[in-house]
Design a protein around this motif. Structure first.
Motif, PDB file in Angstrom:
ATOM      1  N   GLU A  58       0.830  -1.212   0.000  1.00  0.00           N
ATOM      2  CA  GLU A  58       0.000   0.000   0.000  1.00  0.00           C
ATOM      3  C   GLU A  58       0.860   1.256   0.000  1.00  0.00           C
ATOM      4  O   GLU A  58       0.531   2.241  -0.677  1.00  0.00           O
ATOM      5  CB  GLU A  58      -0.930  -0.003   1.224  1.00  0.00           C
ATOM      6  N   ARG A  59       1.949   1.223   0.728  1.00  0.00           N
ATOM      7  CA  ARG A  59       2.848   2.369   0.758  1.00  0.00           C
ATOM      8  C   ARG A  59       3.491   2.584  -0.612  1.00  0.00           C
ATOM      9  O   ARG A  59       3.632   3.721  -1.069  1.00  0.00           O
ATOM     10  CB  ARG A  59       3.901   2.176   1.829  1.00  0.00           C
ATOM     11  N   ILE A  60       3.884   1.500  -1.255  1.00  0.00           N
ATOM     12  CA  ILE A  60       4.457   1.608  -2.597  1.00  0.00           C
ATOM     13  C   ILE A  60       3.440   2.205  -3.556  1.00  0.00           C
ATOM     14  O   ILE A  60       3.758   3.096  -4.349  1.00  0.00           O
ATOM     15  CB  ILE A  60       4.952   0.237  -3.095  1.00  0.00           C
ATOM     16  N   ASP A  65       1.620   6.678  -6.930  1.00  0.00           N
ATOM     17  CA  ASP A  65       0.625   7.686  -7.310  1.00  0.00           C
ATOM     18  C   ASP A  65       1.199   9.098  -7.173  1.00  0.00           C
ATOM     19  O   ASP A  65       0.976   9.948  -8.041  1.00  0.00           O
ATOM     20  CB  ASP A  65      -0.632   7.555  -6.439  1.00  0.00           C
ATOM     21  N   ALA A  66       1.943   9.333  -6.098  1.00  0.00           N
ATOM     22  CA  ALA A  66       2.533  10.671  -5.898  1.00  0.00           C
ATOM     23  C   ALA A  66       3.568  10.961  -6.982  1.00  0.00           C
ATOM     24  O   ALA A  66       3.603  12.074  -7.527  1.00  0.00           O
ATOM     25  CB  ALA A  66       3.162  10.752  -4.514  1.00  0.00           C
ATOM     26  N   PHE A  67       4.401  10.004  -7.296  1.00  0.00           N
ATOM     27  CA  PHE A  67       5.407  10.212  -8.342  1.00  0.00           C
ATOM     28  C   PHE A  67       4.776  10.354  -9.719  1.00  0.00           C
ATOM     29  O   PHE A  67       5.343  11.010 -10.593  1.00  0.00           O
ATOM     30  CB  PHE A  67       6.434   9.071  -8.347  1.00  0.00           C
ATOM     31  N   ALA A  68       3.617   9.772  -9.919  1.00  0.00           N
ATOM     32  CA  ALA A  68       2.936   9.888 -11.216  1.00  0.00           C
ATOM     33  C   ALA A  68       2.562  11.337 -11.514  1.00  0.00           C
ATOM     34  O   ALA A  68       2.394  11.709 -12.677  1.00  0.00           O
ATOM     35  CB  ALA A  68       1.701   9.001 -11.253  1.00  0.00           C
ATOM     36  N   ALA A  79      10.668  10.560 -13.582  1.00  0.00           N
ATOM     37  CA  ALA A  79       9.449   9.963 -14.145  1.00  0.00           C
ATOM     38  C   ALA A  79       9.708   8.587 -14.745  1.00  0.00           C
ATOM     39  O   ALA A  79       8.848   7.711 -14.685  1.00  0.00           O
ATOM     40  CB  ALA A  79       8.847  10.904 -15.194  1.00  0.00           C
ATOM     41  N   SER A  80      10.903   8.381 -15.270  1.00  0.00           N
ATOM     42  CA  SER A  80      11.203   7.092 -15.891  1.00  0.00           C
ATOM     43  C   SER A  80      11.497   5.993 -14.868  1.00  0.00           C
ATOM     44  O   SER A  80      11.555   4.818 -15.228  1.00  0.00           O
ATOM     45  CB  SER A  80      12.382   7.220 -16.858  1.00  0.00           C
ATOM     46  N   GLN A  81      11.679   6.371 -13.626  1.00  0.00           N
ATOM     47  CA  GLN A  81      12.030   5.397 -12.588  1.00  0.00           C
ATOM     48  C   GLN A  81      11.014   5.353 -11.443  1.00  0.00           C
ATOM     49  O   GLN A  81      11.357   4.997 -10.308  1.00  0.00           O
ATOM     50  CB  GLN A  81      13.428   5.705 -12.040  1.00  0.00           C
ATOM     51  N   ILE A  82       9.780   5.662 -11.747  1.00  0.00           N
ATOM     52  CA  ILE A  82       8.740   5.726 -10.715  1.00  0.00           C
ATOM     53  C   ILE A  82       8.651   4.437  -9.909  1.00  0.00           C
ATOM     54  O   ILE A  82       8.553   4.467  -8.678  1.00  0.00           O
ATOM     55  CB  ILE A  82       7.378   6.093 -11.349  1.00  0.00           C
ATOM     56  N   ASP A  83       8.695   3.300 -10.550  1.00  0.00           N
ATOM     57  CA  ASP A  83       8.548   2.041  -9.814  1.00  0.00           C
ATOM     58  C   ASP A  83       9.695   1.816  -8.833  1.00  0.00           C
ATOM     59  O   ASP A  83       9.481   1.350  -7.714  1.00  0.00           O
ATOM     60  CB  ASP A  83       8.438   0.854 -10.776  1.00  0.00           C
ATOM     61  N   VAL A  84      10.900   2.153  -9.246  1.00  0.00           N
ATOM     62  CA  VAL A  84      12.052   2.007  -8.350  1.00  0.00           C
ATOM     63  C   VAL A  84      11.944   3.003  -7.199  1.00  0.00           C
ATOM     64  O   VAL A  84      12.125   2.642  -6.028  1.00  0.00           O
ATOM     65  CB  VAL A  84      13.380   2.202  -9.110  1.00  0.00           C
ATOM     66  N   LEU A  85      11.655   4.258  -7.503  1.00  0.00           N
ATOM     67  CA  LEU A  85      11.546   5.290  -6.472  1.00  0.00           C
ATOM     68  C   LEU A  85      10.426   4.986  -5.483  1.00  0.00           C
ATOM     69  O   LEU A  85      10.575   5.208  -4.276  1.00  0.00           O
ATOM     70  CB  LEU A  85      11.320   6.656  -7.117  1.00  0.00           C
ATOM     71  N   ALA A  86       9.327   4.480  -5.980  1.00  0.00           N
ATOM     72  CA  ALA A  86       8.199   4.149  -5.096  1.00  0.00           C
ATOM     73  C   ALA A  86       8.562   3.039  -4.125  1.00  0.00           C
ATOM     74  O   ALA A  86       8.029   2.977  -3.018  1.00  0.00           O
ATOM     75  CB  ALA A  86       6.979   3.745  -5.934  1.00  0.00           C
ATOM     76  N   ALA A  87       9.498   2.199  -4.504  1.00  0.00           N
ATOM     77  CA  ALA A  87       9.894   1.062  -3.665  1.00  0.00           C
ATOM     78  C   ALA A  87      11.018   1.409  -2.688  1.00  0.00           C
ATOM     79  O   ALA A  87      11.527   0.522  -2.007  1.00  0.00           O
ATOM     80  CB  ALA A  87      10.297  -0.112  -4.557  1.00  0.00           C
ATOM     81  N   TYR A  88      11.384   2.683  -2.579  1.00  0.00           N
ATOM     82  CA  TYR A  88      12.420   3.071  -1.618  1.00  0.00           C
ATOM     83  C   TYR A  88      12.045   2.687  -0.191  1.00  0.00           C
ATOM     84  O   TYR A  88      12.910   2.550   0.653  1.00  0.00           O
ATOM     85  CB  TYR A  88      12.657   4.582  -1.659  1.00  0.00           C
ATOM     86  N   VAL A  89      10.774   2.534   0.100  1.00  0.00           N
ATOM     87  CA  VAL A  89      10.306   2.250   1.460  1.00  0.00           C
ATOM     88  C   VAL A  89      10.294   0.755   1.787  1.00  0.00           C
ATOM     89  O   VAL A  89       9.795   0.371   2.836  1.00  0.00           O
ATOM     90  CB  VAL A  89       8.893   2.843   1.683  1.00  0.00           C
TER      91      VAL A  89
END
Length: 111
Positions: A58-60, A65-68, A79-89
């Motif tokens: 849920e946090r990811i 969504d925020a990075f989108a 923008a090209s690395q949203i999935d990686v950045l979202a998984a920082y947590v």
């Protein structure tokens, strides 16, 4: 970082690194690096706004969504690395970073 518990932790890290073959000065630098990495990760985790009980998935999703909403024209690499950045947590990201830190410390071991 100079209270008795912090000093005891540092002493244990220095001993473990020395036992592993890392020279004293490099062990001291490495102990600091490990403490900063772990405490930094904890500080960022504590600062991340989320409700107690929120799952990692849920946090990811919330971060994705925020990075989108990031303007692609201004921040194309982000923008090209949203999935990686979202998984920082994630625990996986923490482990990945810790592995890189430990890989670097391992190179300091006296042959």
């Amino acid at each position: 970082m100079d209270g008795p518990n912090a000093l005891a932790l540092n002493e244990r890290l220095l001993a473990a690194l020395a036992d592993g073959g890392v020279a004293a000065a490099n062990a001291a630098r490495s102990a600091y690096l490990l403490i900063v990495y772990v405490l930094g990760a904890i500080a960022l985790e504590a600062a991340e706004p989320h409700e107690p009980g929120t799952t990692e998935a849920e946090r990811i999703a919330a971060r994705r969504d925020a990075f989108a909403a990031v303007p692609v024209e201004h921040y194309p690499r982000t923008a090209s690395q949203i999935d990686v950045l979202a998984a920082y947590v994630t625990t996986e990201q923490f482990s990945w970073g810790l592995d890189r830190v430990l890989d670097g410390i391992e190179r300091l071991i006296d042959p």
